[in-house]
Design a protein around this motif. Structure first.
Motif, mmCIF file in Angstrom:
data_model
loop_
_atom_site.group_PDB
_atom_site.id
_atom_site.type_symbol
_atom_site.label_atom_id
_atom_site.label_comp_id
_atom_site.label_asym_id
_atom_site.label_seq_id
_atom_site.Cartn_x
_atom_site.Cartn_y
_atom_site.Cartn_z
ATOM 1 N N ALA A 99 0.833 -1.203 0.000
ATOM 2 C CA ALA A 99 0.000 0.000 0.000
ATOM 3 C C ALA A 99 0.869 1.254 0.000
ATOM 4 N N ARG A 100 1.916 1.248 0.803
ATOM 5 C CA ARG A 100 2.810 2.397 0.861
ATOM 6 C C ARG A 100 3.562 2.575 -0.450
ATOM 7 N N ASP A 101 4.041 1.494 -1.045
ATOM 8 C CA ASP A 101 4.790 1.593 -2.294
ATOM 9 C C ASP A 101 3.949 2.232 -3.407
ATOM 10 N N ASN A 107 1.574 9.424 -5.727
ATOM 11 C CA ASN A 107 1.599 10.804 -5.233
ATOM 12 C C ASN A 107 2.968 11.467 -5.221
ATOM 13 N N SER A 108 4.013 10.693 -5.504
ATOM 14 C CA SER A 108 5.349 11.270 -5.537
ATOM 15 C C SER A 108 6.063 10.966 -6.854
ATOM 16 N N GLN A 128 -4.272 6.393 -13.618
ATOM 17 C CA GLN A 128 -5.499 5.701 -13.219
ATOM 18 C C GLN A 128 -5.219 4.280 -12.769
ATOM 19 N N ALA A 129 -4.355 3.585 -13.512
ATOM 20 C CA ALA A 129 -4.021 2.214 -13.136
ATOM 21 C C ALA A 129 -3.332 2.168 -11.779
ATOM 22 N N ALA A 130 -2.420 3.112 -11.525
ATOM 23 C CA ALA A 130 -1.722 3.167 -10.241
ATOM 24 C C ALA A 130 -2.695 3.479 -9.107
ATOM 25 N N ALA A 131 -3.652 4.368 -9.364
ATOM 26 C CA ALA A 131 -4.647 4.716 -8.347
ATOM 27 C C ALA A 131 -5.517 3.505 -8.001
ATOM 28 N N ASN A 137 -4.661 -2.132 -2.575
ATOM 29 C CA ASN A 137 -3.658 -2.435 -1.557
ATOM 30 C C ASN A 137 -3.967 -1.777 -0.219
ATOM 31 N N ARG A 138 -4.580 -0.597 -0.242
ATOM 32 C CA ARG A 138 -5.002 0.019 1.028
ATOM 33 C C ARG A 138 -6.102 -0.806 1.675
#
Length: 311
Positions: A99-101, A107-108, A128-131, A137-138
């Motif tokens: 989730a952190r990765d 966002n970075s 969009q895919a990353a979101a 994962n969250r």
């Protein structure tokens, strides 16, 4: 509106509070104070992670877990941590890791890469895919923190610290070692950790990824140790040392985020064909940033090497 306020309250990230030790503390009392400080950060972010709405809670809970594991490692020669607790801490850290990765990716890493990208660069599909992956994962992290397995771990950790469970298997000499002064232990530990970083960081800007990663871990452990023991030394000395170490660690951490991001981007392009063009642009941009950072890392390392740990 009331529900939104409850979610916001649950999602407030809890940062670590300063550790306050006294020079007449024993090793055992200092260990317990540090462990409780770390646990407060971990427990303080559980509800936020469970709500699944604020990635910063995932980050701060991971930081708390890393600090706690670093404290166990720091005191391992005096306080033995049960294998069960060590294994379960690795498990929950791993559950939060993905989730952190992906949060860092979205966002970075991608935000930096795509800021100012040419108008014809297809960035939307990648974002969009990353979101979407980050959201999944969250949810997985929230499920892990809400599980019976994690509840058991949290209870066992708290009991072990509160009841000094490490004493159960100790002999007379080992128990006597717990009563040694924390001041002498801290000084010896900081010198050892400092030397280890200096050794692993030799020629730091030119190291390959694997050796640079080992240097980054050494820097992280040294920083945690300095923060744990910092109240035993003059505040200005500690501030100056942590400032140089922190800047070095931040640079190494950024490079690690890029390395992790490289792997995630490769997987993204493989699994989602429509992201290929955007992924290629992002990877090229990040590679150029790493190359351009060489001289900056060289200066940070040179500055840190001139310092000695607080004493």
């Amino acid at each position: 509106m009331e529900r939104e306020l409850r979610v916001k309250e649950q999602s407030q990230a809890v940062h670590a509070l300063p550790v306050k030790l006294k020079k007449n503390d024993t090793i055992e009392s200092a260990f317990r104070r540090i462990a409780r400080n770390c646990l407060a950060q971990v427990h303080g972010n559980e509800r936020g992670v469970g709500s699944g709405h604020d990635a910063s809670c995932v980050h701060q809970m991971r930081v708390g877990l890393r600090r706690l594991r670093s404290a166990f490692d720091l005191f391992e020669g005096v306080v033995s941590t049960p294998t069960f607790l060590q294994e379960e801490l690795r498990w929950i850290a791993g559950e939060l890791g993905a989730a952190r990765d992906w949060d860092v990716m979205l966002n970075s890493t991608l935000r930096t890469a795509f800021d100012g990208a040419p108008g014809d660069t297809d960035t939307g599909a990648v974002t969009q895919a990353a979101a979407d992956i980050g959201k999944r994962n969250r949810a997985a992290a929230a499920a892990a923190v809400g599980s019976a397995r994690y509840t058991r771990l949290a209870m066992e950790l708290t009991r072990w610290v509160d009841e000094a469970g490490w004493r159960e298997e100790m002999n007379g000499d080992q128990l006597a070692a717990l009563d040694r002064s924390i001041e002498a232990f801290a000084g010896e530990t900081l010198r050892k950790r400092h030397r280890k970083l200096i050794k692993r960081g030799r020629h730091l800007p030119d190291l390959d990824a694997q050796r640079r990663h080992r240097a980054r871990i050494a820097a992280k452990k040294l920083r945690y140790a300095t923060e744990f023991f910092g109240s035993l030394y003059p505040s200005e000395v500690v501030r100056h040392y942590l400032q140089a170490l922190g800047k070095l660690q931040d640079d190494l951490g950024w490079r690690n985020d890029v390395a992790v991001g490289e792997g995630l981007l490769k997987g993204l392009a493989s699994d989602h064909e429509q992201t290929a063009a955007g992924v290629a642009y992002a990877r090229g941009y990040l590679a150029s940033r790493v190359a351009a950072d060489h001289d900056s890392l060289k200066k940070l390392w040179k500055r840190f090497r001139r310092l000695s740990p607080p004493h």
